[in-house]
Design an enzyme around this catalytic site. Sequence first.
Site, PDB file in Angstrom:
ATOM      1  CG  ASP A  30      -0.467   0.108   2.506  1.00  0.00           C
ATOM      2  OD1 ASP A  30      -1.229  -0.084   3.466  1.00  0.00           O
ATOM      3  OD2 ASP A  30       0.743   0.401   2.649  1.00  0.00           O
ATOM      4  CG  ASN A  42      -7.762  10.799  -1.505  1.00  0.00           C
ATOM      5  OD1 ASN A  42      -7.736  11.103  -2.698  1.00  0.00           O
ATOM      6  ND2 ASN A  42      -7.868   9.548  -1.102  1.00  0.00           N
ATOM      7  CG  HIS A  85     -11.872  11.764  -2.774  1.00  0.00           C
ATOM      8  ND1 HIS A  85     -11.305  10.701  -2.125  1.00  0.00           N
ATOM      9  CD2 HIS A  85     -12.552  12.462  -1.829  1.00  0.00           C
ATOM     10  CE1 HIS A  85     -11.639  10.726  -0.841  1.00  0.00           C
ATOM     11  NE2 HIS A  85     -12.399  11.794  -0.636  1.00  0.00           N
ATOM     12  CG  ASP A 105     -10.238   8.794  -8.116  1.00  0.00           C
ATOM     13  OD1 ASP A 105     -10.001   8.157  -7.072  1.00  0.00           O
ATOM     14  OD2 ASP A 105     -11.381   9.171  -8.444  1.00  0.00           O
ATOM     15  CG  ASP A 146      -3.618   3.262   0.363  1.00  0.00           C
ATOM     16  OD1 ASP A 146      -4.460   2.544   0.935  1.00  0.00           O
ATOM     17  OD2 ASP A 146      -2.683   3.822   0.968  1.00  0.00           O
TER      18      ASP A 146
END
Length: 357
Positions: free
Chosen positions: A210, A218, A223, A227, A253
């Site tokens: 991760d 974020n 967001h 993304d 993630d």
Amino acid sequence: MSIVDSPSEQGPPRILVVDDLYANRLAMRRVLATLQVEVVEAESGNEALAACIDAEFALILLDVQMPGMDGMEVAEFLHGEESTQHTPVIFVTAGATDDMDRLKGYDVGAVDYITKPLNPSLLSAKVRNFIELYESRRALKKALAELDERNTQLEREIEERRRAEDRAQQLATHDALTGLPNRLLFLDRLATSMQRAKRNSTIFALGYMDLDGFKPVNDEFGHGIGDITLQTIADRLREHTRKTDTVARFGGDEFALILESVDSEETCIGICEELRARLSAPISLPCAGGSNGITVGVSIGLAFYPANGENADRLMHNADRALYSVKHSGKGAVHVFNAADDDGAHVHGAQVHAKMR
């Protein structure tokens, strides 16, 4: 001369009457008037050929003896053209013809002979037979065209259905944001890798990964930028792993790796360290606050088959424990599962681990 502008598949069959004498054409026209046909007349060979360019005929009644281009020459020309070579021609002659003349006529495409003066009943019967054949061929041609159209339509429908099924399969087995395999497909690939490794007595690595510092991306930029960051990481994973490996996104993630047929743990750790460095490179993005780039770190926990688990549940559990150890000890590293990672002392840290991830 009456010539139709263009052929029609729906109208009555057309008969072409070719004779240089008006009286002969009139006589044949009167006989044909009793039939449901459209009569086109030509008084010379040249006019007959011009008529055949403009229309399709069910039958041609062709006088043999005409000034200029005679009937034999006209028939020979028609027989040599692809568009008219199958059009039946009945020669109309002024008297009896010998066998040689008949053979010549058949060679150039004639199907029958009629002598003058015309016998109306005989002419009507012969024409009717050819009209019935023509109508049968036309009906068959129409049916074949409709069948071909239906087949084409079915092929389109099958192709559309196949594309829809492919899209559905893609959505069912891949992550919508990154296009990477999702957990469902990953588990299937993991089962396959275990079977292959057991059969070939090889090892492979299961990696849980991760991103370090993703949550602030974020929070600070929104967001949308988050993304884009995930998509960029996914692209880098695809670019810097082998086609035989599997890279999946589990959500958020969190990513997972299957690294096939690794030579040794040391080799695999080296591969993952290089991968981690590539993934941690700055991501150039036009984001808010004037920043020209975003940097996120990467932590990877590894478990090897079969040393760290001979079934999928144990292998995944141990890879997850290895990742937790990395996050708990400072992040930004590659760690291979060992017995200490699964020690009960780490259970208390599970909630902290969840927050870090």
